[in-house]
Design an enzyme around this catalytic site. Structure first.
Site, short mmCIF file in Angstrom:
data_model
loop_
_atom_site.label_atom_id
_atom_site.label_comp_id
_atom_site.label_asym_id
_atom_site.label_seq_id
_atom_site.Cartn_x
_atom_site.Cartn_y
_atom_site.Cartn_z
N SER A 175 32.41 47.25 47.83
CA SER A 175 33.01 46.95 46.53
C SER A 175 33.85 48.08 45.96
CB SER A 175 31.90 46.61 45.53
OG SER A 175 32.44 46.36 44.25
N LYS A 226 27.40 33.21 42.66
CA LYS A 226 28.29 32.65 41.64
C LYS A 226 27.86 31.26 41.17
CE LYS A 226 32.31 35.35 43.06
NZ LYS A 226 33.74 35.33 43.44
N GLY A 229 43.15 40.23 48.87
CA GLY A 229 42.57 39.93 47.57
C GLY A 229 42.52 41.04 46.55
N ASP A 288 37.63 34.74 38.02
CA ASP A 288 38.24 34.64 39.35
C ASP A 288 39.42 33.68 39.33
OD1 ASP A 288 36.63 36.43 40.71
OD2 ASP A 288 35.18 34.91 41.34
#
Length: 406
Positions: free
Chosen positions: A13, A56, A219, A92
């Site tokens: 991350s 999520k 991304g 997102d």
């Protein structure tokens, strides 16, 4: 924990760095096991968190409120604790949509294939629909209803008429950079590729597309844009696209390796060490790493094992260092002759060709393929078009070093 990110595996991350640029508030990476998610969510001991794979969707039952957008998508990546009540949002969507627009990929009437069926895939579906996609299909390991088998997208003998691919799976994510989720050669009508993965900066899927001249993006921009939107929910701030662009460029510059290629004696090592000192980056010389790993000088490897063995060692070293970020890397003169090496280096790097005129290159006995002037001349004319074809930029090393580095 006041602010942070929860997920199952977070070693890849960048979120702490990004949020550190957005606020002085401490932002933690908190790995939560599947078994530990229930206790974590019931305890509610945080002010606000982001949520990533694979939670999520799993966090939704614990929320007291979920935004209409997140409810429609069926996935939450941002949770704010207000007086003990949990409010869920999906940033997102905004991140991926901004990345698609920035990549100049036109969804209007296009046939879109989304790889995956989880929370990120649901967000991708909503984005594609909002941008006017003509049809949307999902590929899954266990396909249901209108989904297709994701494994069929890597086998020969058939082709698929999708125009846009969005990867919403973790396939190809660090440390499994070498993996490919599909073979894009099976998509003759492909116009655009978006990959939600940001580490590596460019996955095999993205690089494969770019090599075919197809618009493609990893991304990272999505990650930064969703983080900016999440921060606004966290504390009611009013950050915007200028903040997203600023942080994206900073993260990209910091993470992307500076890779130097060129002929023997063109100055790669000298320039590399100067860049390392100037920018405070670690310097890596692939030839030196080969010597260190093998316990043999390069001339000895060529003499006793041959060039093929040396090239195999070189590819192994490049495969390993290409997974790292923020380096200055000086390559051996023949490193870019193998397309796999170029591909691996471009996952996290930008390749610069150090172009030094032939009459300024020096043949030396410790370089097996350029030990005399005639061999050096032949090698130069053979390799020059290759260097130029694979380089992202060219540095002409026929002037003062200070001018090159400025």
């Amino acid at each position: 924990m006041e602010y942070g990110l929860i997920g199952e595996h977070l070693g890849h991350s960048f979120s702490r760095e990004i949020h550190g640029m957005l606020s002085a508030d401490a932002y933690e990476l908190h790995e939560v096991s599947r078994e530990g998610l229930d206790a974590f969510m019931r305890e509610r001991s945080f002010k606000a968190i982001n949520v990533t794979i694979p939670y999520k969707e799993s966090v939704i039952p614990y929320l007291d409120y979920i935004s209409d957008d997140a409810k429609a998508i069926g996935a939450v990546n941002t949770i704010v604790n207000r007086g003990g009540k949990l409010f869920g949002y999906n940033t997102d969507f905004e991140g991926l949509k901004l990345m698609a627009i920035r990549s100049n990929i036109d969804f209007t009437g296009r046939h879109v294939l989304i790889l995956g069926v989880g929370g990120a895939a649901k967000t991708a579906h909503a984005v594609a629909a909002s941008l006017g996609a003509g049809s949307i299909t999902h590929a899954a390991r266990s396909p249901k209803d209108s989904d297709i088998d994701i494994y069929s997208l890597k086998t020969g003998g058939k082709s698929f008429n999708y125009n846009i691919i969005i990867n919403a799976t973790p396939v190809g994510m660090f440390p499994n950079n070498a993996l490919r989720v599909v073979d894009i050669n099976l998509f003759p009508c492909l116009e655009g590729v978006l990959d939600c993965i940001y580490n590596p900066l460019q996955t095999n899927l993205v690089l494969d597309a770019m090599e075919r001249g197809i618009k493609a993006s990893g991304g990272l921009y999505m990650l930064v844009a969703q983080a900016v939107a999440a921060r606004n929910w966290f504390v009611g701030s009013n950050l915007g696209q200028a903040d997203t662009d600023r942080i994206y460029e900073k993260i990209l510059t910091d993470k992307r390796n500076i890779v130097l290629c060129g002929m023997p004696s063109c100055g790669k090592t000298t320039i590399g060490k100067e860049l390392s000192a100037k920018y405070g980056r670690e310097f890596v010389d692939t030839d030196a790493l080969i010597v260190e790993r093998s316990g043999m000088e390069i001339t000895q490897i060529f003499k006793e094992q041959g060039e093929q063995a040396f090239r195999d060692m070189e590819s192994s070293v490049i495969r390993d260092i290409s997974m790292r970020q923020g380096l200055v890397i000086a390559l051996g003169g023949g490193a870019v002759l193998r397309s796999e090496n170029v591909h691996n280096l471009k996952m996290n790097g930008r390749i610069s060709f150090i172009n030094r005129p032939l009459d300024q290159l020096i043949a030396t006995s410790d370089r097996p393929l350029s030990s005399d002037s005639e061999a050096l001349k032949a090698l130069y004319h053979k390799r020059l078009p290759i260097y130029k074809s694979i380089a992202d930029n060219i540095i002409n090393n026929d002037e003062e070093l200070s001018n090159i580095l400025s």
